[in-house]
Design a protein around this motif. Structure first.
Motif, PDB file in Angstrom:
ATOM      1  N   LEU A  99      -5.442  10.251  -2.503  1.00 12.91           N
ATOM      2  CA  LEU A  99      -4.192  10.197  -3.249  1.00 12.91           C
ATOM      3  C   LEU A  99      -4.500  10.021  -4.730  1.00 12.91           C
ATOM      4  N   SER A 100      -3.497   9.733  -5.541  1.00 15.66           N
ATOM      5  CA  SER A 100      -3.724   9.720  -6.993  1.00 15.66           C
ATOM      6  C   SER A 100      -4.790   8.701  -7.415  1.00 15.66           C
TER       7      SER A 100
ATOM      8  N   ASP B 132       1.225   5.368  -4.445  1.00 14.42           N
ATOM      9  CA  ASP B 132       0.462   5.897  -3.315  1.00 14.42           C
ATOM     10  C   ASP B 132       0.870   5.186  -2.018  1.00 14.42           C
TER      11      ASP B 132
ATOM     12  N   LYS C 155       4.217   6.385  -1.007  1.00 11.35           N
ATOM     13  CA  LYS C 155       4.142   7.770  -0.515  1.00 11.35           C
ATOM     14  C   LYS C 155       3.706   7.799   0.952  1.00 11.35           C
TER      15      LYS C 155
END
Length: 140
Positions: A26-27, A68, A71
């Motif tokens: 993820l980011s 994150d 999400k």
């Protein structure tokens, strides 16, 4: 704070792979499916770098990490429809920032109480793990 050389997330070692399956970058973090599945669909999100706590991050990195986490929980909600997802961020013995995300179902294990860190009861086949991962990834 523990040494990154002793950290299963930083070392990406066999102990980590025995406990969970990484399924997404993820980011600012990594997402995993926890192999012990008493809480159907249980996942974990670990920060990309070796930090112990949210308060060690810049506002930008903390917000990105929490985005994150949100999400993944959103994807879990869409995939599994639990009554609630419990969050656990302890790091008493393993000082690497990570959140356990344990879906809770009415009438299911520990509903209305605290989830057990590792009940050691419910393990699945590789195909069943893949089904859960695919369900979450389809909603990420």
């Amino acid at each position: 704070m523990s040494d990154p050389k002793d950290c299963l997330y930083c070392q990406n070692n066999q102990t980590l792979h025995d406990l969970m399956i990484e399924f997404a970058q993820l980011s600012v973090s990594r997402a995993f499916l926890f192999k012990e599945q008493t809480y159907r669909g249980r996942c974990l999100v670990a920060y990309k770098d070796h930090v112990n706590d949210l308060n060690e991050l810049s506002d930008e990195d903390r917000n990105a990490f929490m985005a994150d986490v949100a999400k993944v929980t959103s994807a879990m909600n869409k995939a599994f429809h639990p009554a609630k997802i419990n969050y656990g961020a302890y790091s008493d013995k393993l000082s690497h920032l990570h959140f356990h995300l344990a879906p809770k179902y009415e009438g299911g294990p520990d509903f209305g109480g605290t989830f057990v860190m590792n009940p050691g009861k419910v393990y699945l086949s590789d195909a069943e793990y893949q089904e859960l991962i695919d369900a979450v990834k389809a909603n990420l």
